[in-house]
Scaffold this motif. Sequence first.
Motif, PDB file in Angstrom:
ATOM      1  N   THR A 113       4.003  -1.845   3.405  1.00  0.00           N
ATOM      2  CA  THR A 113       2.837  -1.849   4.280  1.00  0.00           C
ATOM      3  C   THR A 113       3.052  -0.918   5.460  1.00  0.00           C
ATOM      4  N   GLY A 114       4.255  -0.957   6.033  1.00  0.00           N
ATOM      5  CA  GLY A 114       4.577  -0.089   7.159  1.00  0.00           C
ATOM      6  C   GLY A 114       4.608   1.380   6.780  1.00  0.00           C
ATOM      7  N   LEU A 115       5.168   1.696   5.606  1.00  0.00           N
ATOM      8  CA  LEU A 115       5.208   3.087   5.161  1.00  0.00           C
ATOM      9  C   LEU A 115       3.803   3.632   4.924  1.00  0.00           C
ATOM     10  N   ALA A 116       2.958   2.830   4.299  1.00  0.00           N
ATOM     11  CA  ALA A 116       1.584   3.279   4.048  1.00  0.00           C
ATOM     12  C   ALA A 116       0.853   3.548   5.362  1.00  0.00           C
ATOM     13  N   ALA A 117       1.107   2.728   6.372  1.00  0.00           N
ATOM     14  CA  ALA A 117       0.480   2.954   7.683  1.00  0.00           C
ATOM     15  C   ALA A 117       0.960   4.270   8.283  1.00  0.00           C
ATOM     16  N   ARG A 118       2.223   4.600   8.073  1.00  0.00           N
ATOM     17  CA  ARG A 118       2.768   5.877   8.573  1.00  0.00           C
ATOM     18  C   ARG A 118       2.110   7.060   7.863  1.00  0.00           C
ATOM     19  N   VAL A 119       1.859   6.908   6.572  1.00  0.00           N
ATOM     20  CA  VAL A 119       1.174   7.979   5.835  1.00  0.00           C
ATOM     21  C   VAL A 119      -0.242   8.158   6.378  1.00  0.00           C
ATOM     22  N   ARG A 120      -0.957   7.071   6.577  1.00  0.00           N
ATOM     23  CA  ARG A 120      -2.337   7.161   7.090  1.00  0.00           C
ATOM     24  C   ARG A 120      -2.374   7.778   8.482  1.00  0.00           C
ATOM     25  N   THR A 134      -1.095  14.729  -5.235  1.00  0.00           N
ATOM     26  CA  THR A 134      -2.495  14.445  -5.593  1.00  0.00           C
ATOM     27  C   THR A 134      -2.959  13.055  -5.181  1.00  0.00           C
ATOM     28  N   VAL A 135      -2.070  12.208  -4.682  1.00  0.00           N
ATOM     29  CA  VAL A 135      -2.430  10.827  -4.380  1.00  0.00           C
ATOM     30  C   VAL A 135      -3.526  10.772  -3.314  1.00  0.00           C
ATOM     31  N   ASP A 136      -4.418   9.823  -3.468  1.00  0.00           N
ATOM     32  CA  ASP A 136      -5.491   9.606  -2.493  1.00  0.00           C
ATOM     33  C   ASP A 136      -4.892   8.917  -1.264  1.00  0.00           C
ATOM     34  N   ARG A 137      -4.871   9.634  -0.159  1.00  0.00           N
ATOM     35  CA  ARG A 137      -4.206   9.085   1.038  1.00  0.00           C
ATOM     36  C   ARG A 137      -4.997   7.947   1.674  1.00  0.00           C
ATOM     37  N   ALA A 138      -6.185   7.702   1.172  1.00  0.00           N
ATOM     38  CA  ALA A 138      -6.942   6.540   1.651  1.00  0.00           C
ATOM     39  C   ALA A 138      -6.569   5.274   0.883  1.00  0.00           C
ATOM     40  N   ALA A 139      -5.789   5.406  -0.188  1.00  0.00           N
ATOM     41  CA  ALA A 139      -5.382   4.230  -0.963  1.00  0.00           C
ATOM     42  C   ALA A 139      -4.519   3.313  -0.104  1.00  0.00           C
ATOM     43  N   PRO A 140      -4.582   2.017  -0.334  1.00  0.00           N
ATOM     44  CA  PRO A 140      -3.882   1.058   0.547  1.00  0.00           C
ATOM     45  C   PRO A 140      -2.376   1.269   0.641  1.00  0.00           C
ATOM     46  N   LEU A 141      -1.738   1.738  -0.446  1.00  0.00           N
ATOM     47  CA  LEU A 141      -0.294   1.965  -0.431  1.00  0.00           C
ATOM     48  C   LEU A 141       0.022   3.421  -0.782  1.00  0.00           C
ATOM     49  N   GLY A 183       1.322   6.879  -1.327  1.00  0.00           N
ATOM     50  CA  GLY A 183       2.581   7.579  -1.139  1.00  0.00           C
ATOM     51  C   GLY A 183       3.813   6.723  -1.122  1.00  0.00           C
ATOM     52  N   VAL A 184       3.663   5.416  -1.297  1.00  0.00           N
ATOM     53  CA  VAL A 184       4.826   4.528  -1.220  1.00  0.00           C
ATOM     54  C   VAL A 184       5.645   4.635  -2.514  1.00  0.00           C
ATOM     55  N   PRO A 185       6.929   4.972  -2.433  1.00  0.00           N
ATOM     56  CA  PRO A 185       7.772   5.042  -3.629  1.00  0.00           C
ATOM     57  C   PRO A 185       7.945   3.666  -4.259  1.00  0.00           C
ATOM     58  N   PHE A 186       8.080   3.660  -5.575  1.00  0.00           N
ATOM     59  CA  PHE A 186       7.997   2.435  -6.364  1.00  0.00           C
ATOM     60  C   PHE A 186       8.887   2.600  -7.580  1.00  0.00           C
ATOM     61  N   ALA A 187       9.192   1.513  -8.261  1.00  0.00           N
ATOM     62  CA  ALA A 187       9.896   1.555  -9.547  1.00  0.00           C
ATOM     63  C   ALA A 187       9.231   0.571 -10.492  1.00  0.00           C
ATOM     64  N   ILE A 188       9.232   0.896 -11.775  1.00  0.00           N
ATOM     65  CA  ILE A 188       8.698  -0.019 -12.778  1.00  0.00           C
ATOM     66  C   ILE A 188       9.833  -0.484 -13.685  1.00  0.00           C
ATOM     67  N   LYS A 189       9.732  -1.692 -14.141  1.00  0.00           N
ATOM     68  CA  LYS A 189      10.779  -2.289 -14.957  1.00  0.00           C
ATOM     69  C   LYS A 189      10.762  -1.704 -16.368  1.00  0.00           C
ATOM     70  N   ASP A 190      11.937  -1.548 -16.923  1.00  0.00           N
ATOM     71  CA  ASP A 190      12.099  -0.995 -18.274  1.00  0.00           C
ATOM     72  C   ASP A 190      11.837  -2.073 -19.329  1.00  0.00           C
TER      73      ASP A 190
END
Length: 498
Positions: A13-20, A61-68, A70-77
């Motif tokens: 949440t904090g990182l997304a606020a920094r991007v916005r 290309t990410v929409d910077r208006a999206a709630p999160l 630019g936040v880095p993420f990982a998906i489970k294998d």
Amino acid sequence: MSVETLLWEEDATGLAARVRAGDVTPGELVEAAIARLEAVNPDINAVAEKLYEEARRQAGTVDRAAPLAGVPFAIKDLGIAASGVPTHGGSRVPPFTPDFDSVLTERHRAAGLIAVATSTTPEYGLRLMTESARFGVTRNPWNTGHTSGGSSGGASALVAAGVVPLAHASDGGGSIRVPSACTGLVGLKTARGRVPLSPLTSESWYGFVVDHAVSRSVRDSALLLDLTHGPDPFAPYAAPAPRAGFAAAAARDPGKLRIGVYRGSPLGMDISAETLTALDTAVSLAKEGGHQVEEIDLPMIDRAFMAGFARCVASAVAGSTRQEATRLGRGMRGDLERATRLIARLGDVVTAGEIYATLERLRAACRVMLAATARFDAVLMPLIAHPPLPCGAMDPKGIDVFLEEALDRLRLTRLLRVDRFFDELLDKSLWFTHWPAIQNVSGQPAIALPVHVTAAGLPLGVQAAGRPGDEETLLSLAAQMEKLSGWRTRRAPLKRPV
């Protein structure tokens, strides 16, 4: 402050606020996550596939208006499809590479999350320690000689190590909550039907499996659930709609709640003093929050209940390995780890009628339990019976190796239909984790609370189980306990950025 330090300190949440606010770009966050992953992964071994180039493309290309955004993420294998990304399921079986996205993957991307990697899991998610012949041992960032839990142990290791602030995870018998308890994270096992598994599958393990995430903060878990919940046209059932939203619930005072406390072991096995200390800490925080606390027992949840759960999982594994053989056009059980192969063979010798009757008995026990606990807003109970185990602690040793090899090579799996042999297998499988399967069977939501750090410096969390379909109360309670305890600022000491 460097971007890597920002990534290490902030939640999603904090990182997304920094991007916005324009303080940091999605590209900078992705590069920081990649650099952090390269720095720590030799120590924790938490990555199945690196997705760096696609992550860089999405950052542009990410929409910077999206709630999160630019936040880095990982998906489970395991158990989720991302087009073009190989899924190994922690196995040496040739991977499945989908040409489609899961509904959940689409929702992650719509939220603005950018996956930089897939995270390790034990073979087909069957162990609550993330160790596999395919990828090796995943380690705990708090102490790399110890487990990060399983089966979402790669996800929890990446979050605890500061690579990503939250990561996709799934839970069929504790696989979100146990890793969270081992690595000092928040882990919400959602209510059955809250998040769709389609189109990869309609349900998994007879409805025991749910998907969500492990996270650094309660507010991140709540916000992500707001962005990903809800049925799709292929969902076989749906959880009740939230009353006001999950993030709103995490932001409000819970009021005075009635909370039960269950200290027993459904297996009648030993519980460490540290585990009970962690539970006492949770009770103290609940009392500090003004809640009414009452000690309870759950006699309907016993060894027979846990044995029934284990047999149903074995049946599901037998079926899924047959599906894999069909996909490959050949037999594949020779590719499996010995323990997985034995579980599949056990599933083969349990009849369909027996599994149906077992599921009915499990559901009847859950109805009795839910009626007995209906007066409580939440029930606190342990997740792990001991502090995070040393890596390799659950590997068979001595006579157990001989017995497993005999069962495997001589195909004597029918011996496991004998209660004495099956009970021994059950104890060896679940002595570390007596409780989490309860909520997988009942379909209740439950949340791992990182309330305690042991004298040896290892996290040890407990859980709060909620009423069916009521994640909102759990999130409100968890956020209050987070604020009272200050656990959100704790970080694993591994390679702290400078």
